[in-house]
Design a protein around this motif. Sequence first.
Motif, PDB file in Angstrom:
ATOM      1  N   ASN A 193       0.826  -1.207   0.000  1.00  0.00           N
ATOM      2  CA  ASN A 193       0.000   0.000   0.000  1.00  0.00           C
ATOM      3  C   ASN A 193       0.863   1.261   0.000  1.00  0.00           C
ATOM      4  O   ASN A 193       1.585   1.521   0.965  1.00  0.00           O
ATOM      5  CB  ASN A 193      -0.919   0.012   1.218  1.00  0.00           C
ATOM      6  N   VAL A 194       0.766   2.015  -1.094  1.00  0.00           N
ATOM      7  CA  VAL A 194       1.463   3.293  -1.207  1.00  0.00           C
ATOM      8  C   VAL A 194       0.454   4.385  -0.875  1.00  0.00           C
ATOM      9  O   VAL A 194      -0.526   4.570  -1.596  1.00  0.00           O
ATOM     10  CB  VAL A 194       2.033   3.498  -2.628  1.00  0.00           C
ATOM     11  N   VAL A 195       0.677   5.106   0.208  1.00  0.00           N
ATOM     12  CA  VAL A 195      -0.306   6.066   0.712  1.00  0.00           C
ATOM     13  C   VAL A 195       0.141   7.495   0.436  1.00  0.00           C
ATOM     14  O   VAL A 195       1.256   7.894   0.788  1.00  0.00           O
ATOM     15  CB  VAL A 195      -0.543   5.872   2.230  1.00  0.00           C
ATOM     16  N   PHE A 196      -0.742   8.259  -0.200  1.00  0.00           N
ATOM     17  CA  PHE A 196      -0.593   9.698  -0.339  1.00  0.00           C
ATOM     18  C   PHE A 196      -1.597  10.334   0.609  1.00  0.00           C
ATOM     19  O   PHE A 196      -2.776  10.000   0.579  1.00  0.00           O
ATOM     20  CB  PHE A 196      -0.882  10.142  -1.775  1.00  0.00           C
ATOM     21  N   ALA A 197      -1.152  11.272   1.445  1.00  0.00           N
ATOM     22  CA  ALA A 197      -2.062  11.905   2.409  1.00  0.00           C
ATOM     23  C   ALA A 197      -1.990  13.415   2.277  1.00  0.00           C
ATOM     24  O   ALA A 197      -0.902  13.986   2.205  1.00  0.00           O
ATOM     25  CB  ALA A 197      -1.694  11.482   3.827  1.00  0.00           C
ATOM     26  N   GLY A 198      -3.167  14.063   2.236  1.00  0.00           N
ATOM     27  CA  GLY A 198      -3.171  15.521   2.209  1.00  0.00           C
ATOM     28  C   GLY A 198      -4.117  16.095   1.185  1.00  0.00           C
ATOM     29  O   GLY A 198      -5.082  15.445   0.750  1.00  0.00           O
TER      30      GLY A 198
END
Length: 406
Positions: A223-228
Amino acid sequence: MKVLVLTQYFWPESFRINEVVESLIAVGCQVTVLTGQPNYPQGKVFKGYRAFGFGSELHKTGYKIVRVPLAARGKAGAFGLIANYLSFVFSTSLIGPMLLKGQQFDIIFVYAPSPIIQAIGALLIGKIKKAKVVVWIQDLWPQSLEATGFVKNKFLLASVSSVVRWIYRKSDLLLVQSQAFSPSVQKMAGTTPVRYHPNPGEIAFASFDNSQTVALHLDDGFNVVFAGNLGTVQALDTVISAAQILLPYPEIKIILVGSGSLSAWLASEIQRRNISNVVMPGRFPVEAMPGILNQASALLVSLSKNPIMSQTVPSKIQVYLATGKPIIACLDGEGARIIEQAGAGLACEAENAPELAQRILTLYQLPKETLKEMGNAGLKFYESHFEPNTLAENLKKHFELVLTNK
């Protein structure tokens, strides 16, 4: 030391300045906050507040928050944003001094993401109170206006540049969140000193433990997570193009946690292109983020390809480093340099989808022990460069130096 923090954005909105205030109090500063009515990011004033209300309240931890009237952003159209920005300048300049009558301050500290013009109110109050004004610059103006396409008229950009130059030269100290900002700011600042002071990480990550309930459970896999913020400058079209390249690897998923101006476009584009490996679970409160990011295999930060963006250090980099997870940086310049210097992950050119896909695939294929070493290196770098309490002590020292140079 009595400090007035002037910021357009503040609790219950989720901005880094919220925790900076807590940290300043922890190192012995007496802090009062002057701000507007909370309405970010939805553009509607939060329940319990009124757009044209004013007065003061006590934060739950005991410090005073003084609020001035503010036109809500609305749906973030040009007219709504301009009204939002200008109303805060007028309110802090005209109503702010009345609400602060009888109170004295040593320092007025301006948290200055866009728009920098909020510092105008601080300069006026500083003159009335005979206090020193310190501006913490988060974005370069007018360059950021031009980079985002918000303002294209050359005459208007030149006018903004004149205002920014005036603000810089009337301030007593300018702090920049990126070392790459220093030359541009100093060129406009004249004799006003410019010093580097980075954004700290979030205190919430230091107190997180695995026993806490998590708001979002990620499925098994890589899981590659981008947050924002899901906005234009985050170059998210590059991210979904990279995801399309990675479709042959079903274990790899890209999780876009957040919301923004491109949320609807992203959802429709993902459906149109049948990109099944991108998930958009929505926005979560800041206190939920440690539990979400802690489940990630890797964390993703991306910015558009632009000379100004290359000088910016997205505040999520500090957050990512604090998680102890490997980082993939699809951006140019200062942000990529920090990731590489820390040994915390891999970087690639901004807006290059094939390179981004390759970096994700490279991490996916690395042994778990190597990924852990990257994460640990990032955490170590965070502790030595971005730890909140240390940076609060440094910020207090900046204030003390300004006060001794009367």
